[in-house]
Design a protein around this motif. Structure first.
Motif, PDB file in Angstrom:
ATOM      1  N   CYS A   1       8.064  -9.666   3.568  1.00  0.00           N
ATOM      2  CA  CYS A   1       6.937 -10.462   3.064  1.00  0.00           C
ATOM      3  C   CYS A   1       7.408 -11.857   2.663  1.00  0.00           C
ATOM      4  CB  CYS A   1       6.293  -9.773   1.869  1.00  0.00           C
ATOM      5  SG  CYS A   1       5.493  -8.204   2.225  1.00  0.00           S
ATOM      6  N   PHE A   2       8.558 -11.932   1.993  1.00  0.00           N
ATOM      7  CA  PHE A   2       9.097 -13.244   1.634  1.00  0.00           C
ATOM      8  C   PHE A   2       9.430 -14.049   2.881  1.00  0.00           C
ATOM      9  CE2 PHE A   2       9.691 -11.444  -2.607  1.00  0.00           C
ATOM     10  CZ  PHE A   2       9.494 -12.557  -3.427  1.00  0.00           C
ATOM     11  N   ASP A   3       9.982 -13.388   3.887  1.00  0.00           N
ATOM     12  CA  ASP A   3      10.318 -14.089   5.132  1.00  0.00           C
ATOM     13  C   ASP A   3       9.071 -14.701   5.778  1.00  0.00           C
ATOM     14  OD1 ASP A   3      12.941 -13.349   4.780  1.00  0.00           O
ATOM     15  OD2 ASP A   3      12.868 -11.691   6.224  1.00  0.00           O
ATOM     16  N   ALA A   4       8.009 -13.898   5.822  1.00  0.00           N
ATOM     17  CA  ALA A   4       6.777 -14.334   6.492  1.00  0.00           C
ATOM     18  C   ALA A   4       5.847 -15.118   5.574  1.00  0.00           C
ATOM     19  CB  ALA A   4       6.040 -13.118   7.046  1.00  0.00           C
ATOM     20  N   GLN A   5       6.127 -15.064   4.262  1.00  0.00           N
ATOM     21  CA  GLN A   5       5.263 -15.672   3.249  1.00  0.00           C
ATOM     22  C   GLN A   5       3.834 -15.135   3.314  1.00  0.00           C
ATOM     23  OE1 GLN A   5       5.850 -17.919   0.465  1.00  0.00           O
ATOM     24  NE2 GLN A   5       7.733 -16.781   0.933  1.00  0.00           N
ATOM     25  N   LYS A   6       3.743 -13.848   3.630  1.00  0.00           N
ATOM     26  CA  LYS A   6       2.475 -13.132   3.589  1.00  0.00           C
ATOM     27  C   LYS A   6       2.771 -11.636   3.589  1.00  0.00           C
ATOM     28  CE  LYS A   6       1.797 -13.044   8.630  1.00  0.00           C
ATOM     29  NZ  LYS A   6       0.891 -13.410   9.742  1.00  0.00           N
ATOM     30  N   HIS A   7       1.773 -10.835   3.271  1.00  0.00           N
ATOM     31  CA  HIS A   7       1.974  -9.389   3.270  1.00  0.00           C
ATOM     32  C   HIS A   7       2.103  -8.904   4.706  1.00  0.00           C
ATOM     33  CE1 HIS A   7       0.785  -5.073   2.895  1.00  0.00           C
ATOM     34  NE2 HIS A   7       1.549  -5.172   1.832  1.00  0.00           N
ATOM     35  N   VAL A   8       3.188  -8.200   5.006  1.00  0.00           N
ATOM     36  CA  VAL A   8       3.431  -7.723   6.360  1.00  0.00           C
ATOM     37  C   VAL A   8       3.781  -6.245   6.333  1.00  0.00           C
ATOM     38  CG1 VAL A   8       4.207  -9.979   7.187  1.00  0.00           C
ATOM     39  CG2 VAL A   8       5.881  -8.349   6.284  1.00  0.00           C
ATOM     40  N   ARG A   9       3.732  -5.645   7.500  1.00  0.00           N
ATOM     41  CA  ARG A   9       4.032  -4.227   7.673  1.00  0.00           C
ATOM     42  C   ARG A   9       5.116  -4.089   8.729  1.00  0.00           C
ATOM     43  NH1 ARG A   9       1.376   0.569   6.596  1.00  0.00           N
ATOM     44  NH2 ARG A   9       1.530   2.248   8.123  1.00  0.00           N
ATOM     45  N   LEU A  10       6.192  -3.416   8.401  1.00  0.00           N
ATOM     46  CA  LEU A  10       7.272  -3.217   9.360  1.00  0.00           C
ATOM     47  C   LEU A  10       6.873  -2.228  10.445  1.00  0.00           C
ATOM     48  CD1 LEU A  10      10.306  -2.804   6.890  1.00  0.00           C
ATOM     49  CD2 LEU A  10       9.616  -4.885   8.094  1.00  0.00           C
ATOM     50  N   ASP A  11       7.484  -2.362  11.586  1.00  0.00           N
ATOM     51  CA  ASP A  11       7.367  -1.328  12.605  1.00  0.00           C
ATOM     52  C   ASP A  11       8.181  -0.116  12.157  1.00  0.00           C
ATOM     53  OD1 ASP A  11       6.581  -0.794  15.590  1.00  0.00           O
ATOM     54  OD2 ASP A  11       8.680  -0.136  15.396  1.00  0.00           O
ATOM     55  N   ALA A  12       7.732   1.062  12.542  1.00  0.00           N
ATOM     56  CA  ALA A  12       8.437   2.280  12.125  1.00  0.00           C
ATOM     57  C   ALA A  12       9.902   2.259  12.534  1.00  0.00           C
ATOM     58  CB  ALA A  12       7.755   3.511  12.714  1.00  0.00           C
ATOM     59  N   SER A  13      10.216   1.630  13.651  1.00  0.00           N
ATOM     60  CA  SER A  13      11.604   1.581  14.116  1.00  0.00           C
ATOM     61  C   SER A  13      12.490   0.717  13.226  1.00  0.00           C
ATOM     62  CB  SER A  13      11.659   1.047  15.552  1.00  0.00           C
ATOM     63  OG  SER A  13      11.231  -0.300  15.604  1.00  0.00           O
TER      64      SER A  13
END
Length: 418
Positions: free
Chosen positions: A243-255
Motif C-alpha cells: 500500500c505504501f509503495d502504491a500510495q493506495k489500498h492494494v491487494r496482493l496476488d495469492a502467489s
C-alpha cells in the motif's frame, strides 16, 4: 531472565494502577472484554544492549508480553470484546471465524467461556498442533484453501446459514480495534504511575492490520499522536508495504503471499489499516522469514518467552538493528510481543534449518525466474514461491511451505526480497 520488572518496589501492581490512574482508563475498562488480562510490560536488558552503541547507551526497550494472554495472543483483547457483545447483545449462539491460528484460538476460547458453539476455518498450511489446540477449546475446526483469504470464503458461507451476526472477522471490525486499543491503556496507566517512560516508538507486526489500528486508536485517545509505529511484515507477506509503495489500498496476488508466518499471510490489510497508516506516523519495515524465526529463538533465550515467527518479525527489527529503527533514533521503544500459539521450539529449529539452506551465500551465477519471466541475480534473503530449482522443501498447492519439518525433494525456486 535478563530483564527488570516495570513494577518498582512499594508501587501498586499494574492492575491497581489501571483502576486508579485516570477516569479515562476507568471508562475503557468498563467497556473492555473480561476475557483478556492485563499483561506484563518488562524492560529487556538484552534488547537494550543490542541497540546501545558507543556514545548511545540510553536506549531502553520494553516488551509488552501479550503472548501471555489466556488464548496465547493479543487477539483475545478484540475478539473477546466482539464475541461478548454479539452473544450478550444479539443473542448469538454460534461463533464462526476464519483464521491463521491466533484469532481462531481466541474465538474458540471466548466461545468456551461464553458457553456458545464455535466453528473455526483454517487454511491447510496451519500446523496440526495448532488445529488440536483450537479443538481442545471445544471448537469445530474445518480446513479450506491454503491462505486465510480462502478459508474466509467458507467461514462466510457457514455464517450465511447459521446467522451473520455470529461471523467474527479476525481483524476488520470496530469492536476488535476497540479491544486491541486496551493495550495502550495499560501502557499509559504505567506511564502515569511513573513506572515507564513515554515511548518514542512502538514495534508491532502487521497481518490484516487490526492490532495496528487498535494501537493507533489507543495512542490518539491518550494524546500520544506523535508516537511512531514501526509496522513490521515479512517480505513474503508485505500487504501494508505494498500500500505504501502504491500510495493506495492494494491487494496482493495469492502467489505473492509466500511467508511461513501464517498469521501474517493475508493478501490485503483492511482498508481502515491503510487509512490509519496515512494519518499517523507509521513506518513500514520488512524482514526475512529466517530473521523472524531466528529472533524467536534468541528471544526465548533472552527472556524465556516462546513466540511465533509472526511475532518474531517485530523482534527481528531489534535483533537485526533494522535501518528504519536506527534512522528513527528512538530512546524508549516498546515491542508488542503479540503471540505464540502456532509454534514450538522444535518447529522453530526445523524452520531455521530449512530456511538457512535457502539463504547462505549464493553462487553469483544463480538466477531465478520472476513472475514477469525476467531473470535476476539473487544476492540477498529469499522466500519460497514456486517450483523450478533443486532446493528441497515441502510445498502446498499455493507453492508455500506447509510443514518444513518434513522436507521432501520437491524442487523450488527463490524469490528475491528487496
Amino acid at each position: 531472565m535478563s530483564s527488570s520488572s516495570s513494577t518498582a518496589a512499594g508501587s501498586p501492581s499494574p492492575s491497581v494502577v489501571a483502576l486508579t490512574s485516570s477516569s479515562l482508563v476507568n471508562q475503557q475498562q468498563q467497556l473492555q472484554s473480561p476475557l483478556h488480562v492485563n499483561t506484563p510490560l518488562i524492560e529487556s536488558l538484552a534488547l537494550n544492549k543490542i541497540l546501545s552503541t558507543e556514545g548511545n547507551n540510553g536506549v531502553r526497550v520494553w516488551a509488552k508480553l501479550d503472548a501471555l494472554q489466556p488464548s496465547g495472543s493479543f487477539k483475545i483483547r478484540g475478539v473477546g470484546l466482539h464475541c461478548s457483545r454479539v452473544v450478550k447483545e444479539k443473542g448469538v449462539k454460534h461463533l464462526i471465524c476464519s483464521s491463521g491460528g491466533n484469532a481462531g484460538k481466541s474465538v474458540a476460547y471466548a466461545g468456551r467461556r461464553l458457553g456458545v458453539k464455535t466453528t473455526i476455518v483454517l487454511p491447510s498450511t496451519i500446523p496440526l498442533e495448532t488445529r488440536e489446540k483450537i479443538q481442545a477449546e471445544g471448537a469445530n475446526v474445518l480446513v479450506n484453501g491454503t491462505i486465510w483469504d480462502e478459508a474466509d470464503i467458507l467461514a462466510r458461507e457457514i455464517a450465511e446459514r447459521e446467522g451473520a451476526d455470529g461471523y467474527i472477522h479476525p481483524f476488520d471490525h470496530p469492536n476488535l480495534w476497540e479491544g486491541h486499543s486496551t493495550i495502550i491503556d495499560e501502557i499509559y496507566a504505567e506511564y502515569t504511575a511513573g513506572m515507564v517512560p513515554k515511548p518514542d516508538a512502538i514495534l508491532c507486526s502487521v497481518g490484516g492490520g487490526g492490532l495496528m489500528i487498535g494501537i493507533i486508536q489507543g495512542l490518539r485517545r491518550v494524546g500520544w499522536d506523535d508516537v511512531t509505529i514501526i509496522a513490521v511484515e515479512t517480505h513474503g507477506a508485505r500487504s501494508l508495504a505494498a500500500c505504501f509503495d502504491a500510495q493506495k489500498h492494494v491487494r496482493l496476488d495469492a502467489s505473492q503471499v509466500t511467508s511461513i508466518c501464517k498469521t501474517l499471510a493475508t493478501r490485503a490489510v483492511c482498508k481502515e489499516a491503510w487509512e490509519c497508516a496515512k494519518s499517523h506516523p507509521v513506518i513500514p519495515a520488512q524482514v526475512s522469514d529466517l530473521e523472524a524465526v531466528e529472533a524467536c529463538l534468541k528471544f526465548v533465550d533472552d527472556e524465556r518467552v516462546l513466540v511465533e515467527p509472526a511475532c518474531g518479525a517485530s523482534l527481528a527489527v531489534i535483533y537485526q538493528k533494522h535501518e528504519e529503527l536506527v534512522k528513527l533514533n528512538a530512546k524508549n521503544i516498546i515491542a508488542i510481543v503479540c503471540g505464540g500459539n502456532t509454534t514450538s521450539i522444535k518447529s522453530l529449529m526445523d524452520n531455521q534449518r530449512a530456511l538457512s539452506a535457502l539463504t547462505p551465500t549464493l553462487p553469483a551465477a544463480l538466477t531465478t525466474t520472476t513472475t514477469t519471466t525476467t531473470t535476476t541475480t539473487t544476492p540477498f534473503a529469499v522466500d519460497i514461491i514456486s517450483t523450478t530449482s533443486s532446493i528441497p522443501s515441502t510445498t502446498t498447492n499455493n507453492n508455500t511451505p506447509d510443514d518444513i519439518s518434513s522436507l521432501t525433494s520437491t524442487p523450488l525456486t527463490i524469490q528475491t526480497s528487496a
